[in-house]
Design an enzyme around this catalytic site. Structure first.
Site, PDB file in Angstrom:
ATOM      1  N   LYS A   1       0.830  -1.205   0.000  1.00 40.29           N
ATOM      2  CA  LYS A   1       0.000   0.000   0.000  1.00 40.29           C
ATOM      3  C   LYS A   1       0.870   1.264   0.000  1.00 40.29           C
ATOM      4  CE  LYS A   1      -2.505   0.616   3.652  1.00 40.29           C
ATOM      5  NZ  LYS A   1      -3.437   0.406   4.755  1.00 40.29           N
TER       6      LYS A   1
ATOM      7  N   LYS B   1      17.617 -10.544 -34.039  1.00 41.74           N
ATOM      8  CA  LYS B   1      16.887  -9.313 -34.352  1.00 41.74           C
ATOM      9  C   LYS B   1      15.989  -9.514 -35.559  1.00 41.74           C
ATOM     10  CE  LYS B   1      17.741  -6.699 -31.136  1.00 41.74           C
ATOM     11  NZ  LYS B   1      16.812  -5.948 -30.324  1.00 41.74           N
TER      12      LYS B   1
ATOM     13  N   ASP C   1      17.250 -15.175 -27.652  1.00 41.83           N
ATOM     14  CA  ASP C   1      16.081 -14.779 -28.428  1.00 41.83           C
ATOM     15  C   ASP C   1      15.788 -13.324 -28.159  1.00 41.83           C
ATOM     16  OD1 ASP C   1      15.303 -17.031 -29.804  1.00 41.83           O
ATOM     17  OD2 ASP C   1      13.806 -17.685 -28.327  1.00 41.83           O
ATOM     18  N   ASP C   2      15.126 -12.681 -29.121  1.00 42.81           N
ATOM     19  CA  ASP C   2      14.589 -11.363 -28.832  1.00 42.81           C
ATOM     20  C   ASP C   2      13.460 -11.581 -27.826  1.00 42.81           C
ATOM     21  OD1 ASP C   2      14.286  -8.665 -28.956  1.00 42.81           O
ATOM     22  OD2 ASP C   2      13.907  -8.573 -31.111  1.00 42.81           O
TER      23      ASP C   2
HETATM   24  C1  1AE Z   1      17.988  -3.781 -22.097  1.00 43.06           C
HETATM   25  C2  1AE Z   1      17.612  -4.926 -23.013  1.00 43.06           C
HETATM   26  C3  1AE Z   1      18.249  -4.850 -24.360  1.00 43.06           C
HETATM   27  C4  1AE Z   1      17.668  -5.828 -25.339  1.00 43.06           C
HETATM   28  O1  1AE Z   1      16.979  -6.745 -24.983  1.00 43.06           O
HETATM   29  C5  1AE Z   1      17.898  -5.663 -26.745  1.00 43.06           C
HETATM   30  O2  1AE Z   1      17.173  -6.412 -27.539  1.00 43.06           O
HETATM   31  C6  1AE Z   1      18.843  -4.827 -27.250  1.00 43.06           C
HETATM   32  O3  1AE Z   1      19.033  -4.740 -28.576  1.00 43.06           O
HETATM   33  P1  1AE Z   1      20.085  -3.779 -29.230  1.00 43.06           P
HETATM   34  O4  1AE Z   1      21.463  -4.239 -28.849  1.00 43.06           O
HETATM   35  O5  1AE Z   1      19.826  -2.394 -28.709  1.00 43.06           O
HETATM   36  O6  1AE Z   1      19.868  -3.877 -30.702  1.00 43.06           O
END
Ligand code: 1AE
Length: 408
Positions: free
Chosen positions: A94, A143, A170-171
């Site tokens: 709280k 990515k 993994d992303d």
């Molecule tokens: C703080 C988490 C960063 C992360 O998960 C991530 O995907 C970073 O990607 P880049 O290195 O900025 O492309």
């Protein structure tokens, strides 16, 4: 045997009597009210009563400086069960909604901490698994793989692995999906890991994103491990610390867990509200059992002030009851030109982690990894990156520095 947990708060107020405020917190979050209780009841409630340990006032100056106080309160362990939800609701449930107040730190007692095995592998265990003891580790992040099929995913994994990274994660936004379902994803990526290892001789860990409803997580983790996963990525704050604790203390989930900080920005950045970064991403992650913890760095695209950043590092590495250390992973917008700064601030016990800084390399993803490894070697040897990049076999580093520069 039971002890006390000590919470440290920073409370802001222009006029308040901070001693009174501290007392009202200590009483309000434990026995509720005190002065109106009959003497007999007071005696029986005494062991439950929170105690104000200190109130350190800082005067405001009427301008930019605000009036605040750092308040330390001891909460008897007897008031809460030995789990993080009970502890957090006691000390900041709280109260977190009651004016300008931030929870800075928690010192839990030995009996409370003994309910937490913490990181199963920790920093030392991860180094053992990889056979890398002297240098910082390098992690790369998948990515733009939402919408990828298994063939393309495997190809991206292979290219990352050829770049000499130690871990691939993994992303965090890759969830269960028909194109790359969990077990098939793990099989494809671990296959690529073996192919790359045959060329590089280097072991690596693949942290597959553990997702889905909470009730399915442990099963999903076991399925991933049966398919060959040798690490897990977990969005801890979207699920809660106790879910991480359940997973990390499950004996059948015998791989390292990397904690992603998604959602942390809703909790730590305000000076007036929330929970400090060092507690949220440091101590609590470690207590809950994260082997690696990702968090923003002071240098990249998502910035955390340096003092807070170093406090997170300390919370992950400094002695904490019987718990292993968690590997610090400063992340977001990291490129090779930042490596000397990272090593200067974190030393060698750090994971250098990049997504765009690897895949965005103009000579390709593998060259992106090579550039980082060359930057790490140069920084470890005390060689300026500019000089290292001028060496004939360092084209990867040279191209990275041309693209992103060196931050000094
Ligand atoms: C703080 C988490 C960063 C992360 O998960 C991530 O995907 C970073 O990607 P880049 O290195 O900025 O492309």
């Amino acid at each position: 045997m039971s002890g006390v947990c000590v919470a440290t708060y920073r409370a802001f107020d222009d006029k308040a009597d901070f001693h009174k405020k501290a007392l009202s917190i200590a009483v309000g979050l434990t026995v509720g009210s005190w002065t109106e209780l009959p003497e007999a009841q007071k005696a029986s409630m005494e062991k439950h009563l929170g105690k104000v340990l200190s109130v350190e006032e800082h005067a405001g100056n009427g301008g930019a400086g605000e009036r605040y106080a750092d308040i330390r309160i001891a909460y008897p362990d007897i008031n809460f069960s030995r789990d993080l939800p009970a502890l957090l609701v006691t000390v900041f449930g709280k109260l977190s909604m009651d004016g300008k107040i931030k929870l800075l730190d928690l010192d839990v007692s030995e009996p409370f901490a003994s309910a937490f095995p913490g990181p199963k592998f920790g920093l030392g265990g991860i180094r053992e698994l990889l056979g890398v003891h002297e240098r910082p580790l390098l992690m790369s992040i998948f990515k733009s793989v939402v919408g990828y099929d298994l063939v393309n995913l495997k190809d991206q994994f292979y290219k990352q692995a050829l770049g000499g990274v130690d871990l691939i994660k993994d992303d965090e936004i890759l969830f269960e999906n028909p194109l790359t379902p969990l077990e098939k994803r793990v099989e494809a990526c671990m296959d690529a890991a073996r192919l790359a290892e045959a060329e590089t001789g280097q072991k690596l860990l693949y942290a597959v994103n553990l997702t889905g409803p909470t009730s399915k997580l442990a099963d999903n983790a076991r399925k991933a491990i049966a398919a060959g996963a040798n690490a897990l990525l977990f969005n801890v704050l979207a699920y809660g610390f106790d879910v991480l604790h359940e997973l990390s203390s499950d004996k059948s989930i015998n791989v390292p867990i990397a904690a992603h900080p998604a959602m942390a920005g809703a909790i730590y950045p305000s000076p007036h509200y929330g929970i400090s970064a060092s507690l949220l991403l440091g101590k609590l992650m470690r207590l809950a059992g994260a082997d690696l913890v990702l968090f923003p760095s002071p240098y990249g695209s998502v910035v955390m002030p340096k003092a807070e950043n170093l406090a997170v590092k300390e919370a992950l590495l400094q002695p904490l009851h019987q718990l292993r250390q968690s590997f610090p992973v400063p992340s977001a917008g990291i490129h090779p030109g930042l490596v000397p700064l990272i090593l200067q601030d974190f030393g060698t016990d750090v994971v250098v982690n990049a997504g765009g800084g690897i895949h965005g390399h103009k000579l390709g993803t593998a060259a992106g990894g090579h550039a980082f490894r060359q930057a790490i070697d140069a920084a470890l040897g005390g060689v300026d990156l500019e000089d290292a990049a001028a060496q004939p076999d360092h084209e990867a580093l040279k191209a990275a520095i041309e693209a992103w520069g060196i931050k000094r």
